[in-house]
Scaffold this active site. Structure first.
Site, mmCIF file in Angstrom:
data_model
loop_
_atom_site.group_PDB
_atom_site.id
_atom_site.type_symbol
_atom_site.label_atom_id
_atom_site.label_comp_id
_atom_site.label_asym_id
_atom_site.label_seq_id
_atom_site.Cartn_x
_atom_site.Cartn_y
_atom_site.Cartn_z
ATOM 1 N N TRP A 24 0.811 -1.222 0.000
ATOM 2 C CA TRP A 24 0.000 0.000 0.000
ATOM 3 C C TRP A 24 0.843 1.271 0.000
ATOM 4 O O TRP A 24 0.449 2.281 0.574
ATOM 5 C CB TRP A 24 -0.975 -0.009 1.182
ATOM 6 C CG TRP A 24 -1.730 -1.283 1.286
ATOM 7 C CD1 TRP A 24 -2.665 -1.762 0.403
ATOM 8 C CD2 TRP A 24 -1.606 -2.287 2.299
ATOM 9 N NE1 TRP A 24 -3.122 -2.989 0.793
ATOM 10 C CE2 TRP A 24 -2.483 -3.351 1.969
ATOM 11 C CE3 TRP A 24 -0.834 -2.406 3.446
ATOM 12 C CZ2 TRP A 24 -2.613 -4.497 2.739
ATOM 13 C CZ3 TRP A 24 -0.963 -3.553 4.211
ATOM 14 C CH2 TRP A 24 -1.845 -4.575 3.862
ATOM 15 N N HIS A 25 1.980 1.240 -0.663
ATOM 16 C CA HIS A 25 2.834 2.419 -0.762
ATOM 17 C C HIS A 25 2.821 2.988 -2.178
ATOM 18 O O HIS A 25 3.824 3.531 -2.638
ATOM 19 C CB HIS A 25 4.269 2.075 -0.342
ATOM 20 C CG HIS A 25 4.398 1.656 1.090
ATOM 21 N ND1 HIS A 25 5.561 1.130 1.617
ATOM 22 C CD2 HIS A 25 3.510 1.693 2.113
ATOM 23 C CE1 HIS A 25 5.381 0.853 2.903
ATOM 24 N NE2 HIS A 25 4.143 1.184 3.230
#
Length: 583
Positions: A513-514
């Site tokens: 989730w970056h």
């Protein structure tokens, strides 16, 4: 390679978890958008109440009238958000979940990797695993930020939400094992992103309570800040009447939960602005829907093109991870990420432990079950329906496991974001092109080498079976055959077979989730985060990054909101003093 149906079912037992009662905190700053009049005026309008948006709105409200629009609700009173023990519940929702009341919006990239967007005040800080650390000095220099102002902005955030991460037996073994595997030096507890092994900080406090970016709003000026929840921005409004000048942002059109339309306008004033902080998907999507982007692409949706800016939606990057699960003969604490191993080869190693194992959900791909394009919603739903067939004893055994990931810190592979419709509530098309660049594959292979070394260290011997037990044999049938590498509790590809290892990287890739990009600094926004070709409009969030800063980016995104906000206040004060002196 696939696993038998029963093995898949057993793997899914990792989803089982308990919940704890939420500690609700009073929060009076936010109100539902249905209470807002159809027209109102402000000096600043911030679109997106996430990690950057909350910080910049709180900062600007110190002196000016600010509106903060958040498309979701608040994080307060939700035990899955507020308590560490409830974290896995956040990611357990059906991937087709579309309720606008959910704090998470699922999306699947064109690569096949399932992902999550925050839809809640506090943004990603309300749904993530909590790890907090700063960007490196090199990243600060590359961004052109002033180090002293950056330091002050980080400290402003940390005073309100950061605590030292905790070390239980599993996290301590991970820390010691990384050092023994050669990820040195041992840097101890630090905010800094430096080579070696470190104990980081967390937005979970010592009592296991999460502090999100929404907590930064407690520092705001109540009299000048308006926070609206369930307020979905539809488009930015521009004044384009003067053909000799650039379009000027004059407001935002948004809808409430009853689908009523509202208009928020900027008050007259040459320094008043609209600020997009809607995230790496939301900010480029809103620019496109508002007529800022490739004119050719916008014509496909009959959107009037105000500025032909083809870089909007370009250079979309997501840091790929690959992971293993180690089934332990000894009890493990429930922990999220507390330790990071930062190598000189561009590999970052982190881990978590205990029974909250939504990380192993097959759609996320961590357990080598399905390659990305085979991770269909139908397959995931089929697996989940079999969960109830597991015995409590089996669930208990499988819950006793730890999770270790290897992340490519600075991938070269990148992709694009494009509209799929004019409906802002629908996810845009996005493709990250994971592992399309050979260097990224090489970095993943280096990460696999570190995983091998880590599992052989003395620190991990108490968390490994010495034989392949029936449970492990069901989880990883490869360990009972000649295929792959025996690690007595986890399956990792055979490093002697480079092709197999490269394929393992591609087949088990998933997200941490970056994701970032889409409004990149220098191509969509200038050094002050003002959108090229437009007046009175900025983008301040992770969409402006060319790389994800630090081990985990949330600290720097919050810092950026504070940093830009403080700079805007200083610039405005100078401009107003100049005007007054001339008068």
């Amino acid at each position: 390679m696939g696993l038998p149906a029963m093995a898949i079912v057993l793997l899914m037992a990792l989803l089982q978890t308990g919940t704890a009662a939420a500690e609700t905190r009073a929060f009076s700053k936010a109100r539902d958008a249905i209470t807002e009049p159809s027209h109102a005026q402000y000096e600043y309008i911030v679109v997106g109440g996430g990690t950057a948006g909350c910080a910049i709105a709180a900062t600007l409200s110190e002196h000016y009238k600010v509106l903060l629009l958040e498309r979701g609700g608040t994080p307060y009173g939700n035990p899955s958000i507020e308590r560490l023990e409830g974290w896995a519940d956040l990611l357990r929702d059906d991937p087709t979940e579309s309720s606008e009341r959910s704090p998470i919006q699922a999306f699947r990239s064109a690569d096949g990797v399932h992902n999550r967007r925050a839809r809640v005040l506090g943004g990603g800080s309300a749904i993530n695993a909590g790890f907090y650390n700063r960007a490196s000095d090199a990243e600060v220099r590359a961004a052109g930020w002033k180090p002293k102002s950056v330091q002050e902005a980080y400290e402003w955030v940390e005073e309100r939400i950061a605590s030292p991460a905790s070390l239980g037996p599993w996290q301590k073994a991970l820390k010691n094992g990384l050092v023994q595997a050669g990820v040195t030096p041992d840097n101890g507890l630090t905010y800094e992103h430096i080579q070696g092994t470190k104990l980081g900080h967390s937005i979970f406090d010592a009592q296991g309570r999460r502090h999100t970016a929404a907590d930064l709003l407690f520092s705001a000026n109540d009299e000048l800040l308006t926070v609206l929840t369930f307020a979905s921005a539809q488009r930015i409004i521009f004044n384009v009447s003067d053909e000799n000048k650039q379009p000027r942002a004059t407001g935002v059109e948004y809808t409430d939960s009853r689908n009523a339309t509202h208009f928020a306008y900027l008050q007259d004033g040459f320094q008043n602005e609209v600020i997009l902080s809607a995230g790496a998907l939301g900010s480029p999507q809103l620019l496109l829907l508002s007529g800022i982007g490739s004119c050719e692409h916008l014509a496909e949706f009959n959107i009037t093109c105000h500025v032909d800016l083809s870089a909007v939606g370009a250079e979309m990057v997501d840091n790929p991870i690959n992971a293993i699960v180690l089934v332990s003969p000894n009890p493990l604490e429930t922990s999220l990420i507390s330790v990071a191993g930062i190598t000189h080869e561009g590999v970052v190693i982190e881990g978590a432990s205990g029974g909250n194992w939504t990380w192993q959900w097959p759609g996320m791909g961590q357990l080598n079950i399905f390659p990305p394009l085979e991770r269909s919603v139908e397959m995931i739903s089929l697996v989940q329906t079999n969960l109830q067939n597991l015995s409590s004893n089996t669930k208990e055994q499988i819950d006793q496991s730890g999770f270790i990931l290897s992340k490519v810190y600075d991938p070269i592979s990148s992709g694009t974001l494009r509209l799929k419709s004019r409906d802002v509530s629908q996810n845009p098309y996005v493709k990250f092109n994971y592992y399309t660049h050979p260097r990224d594959v090489e970095t993943c292979i280096r990460g696999v080498k570190y995983l091998h070394k880590l599992l052989q260290t003395p620190a991990f011997q108490g968390f490994r079976y010495t034989t392949v037990t029936p449970i492990i044999a069901l989880l990883y049938p490869e360990l009972s055959s000649s295929e792959g590498e025996r690690t007595d509790g986890a399956y990792i590809p055979d490093l002697k077979n480079r092709t197999e290892t490269a394929n393992w990287c591609r087949d088990t890739v998933t997200t941490i989730w970056h994701f970032h990009g889409g409004c990149v600094l220098g191509k969509v926004v200038d050094k002050r985060y003002r959108v090229f070709g437009v007046r009175s409009l900025r983008v301040v969030d992770g969409s402006t990054f060319t790389k994800s800063p630090g081990t985990n980016p949330q600290a720097t995104v919050m810092m950026l909101g504070r940093y830009v906000g403080v700079r805007m206040l200083k610039d405005r004060k100078i401009a107003e003093e100049t005007v007054n002196s001339r008068n």
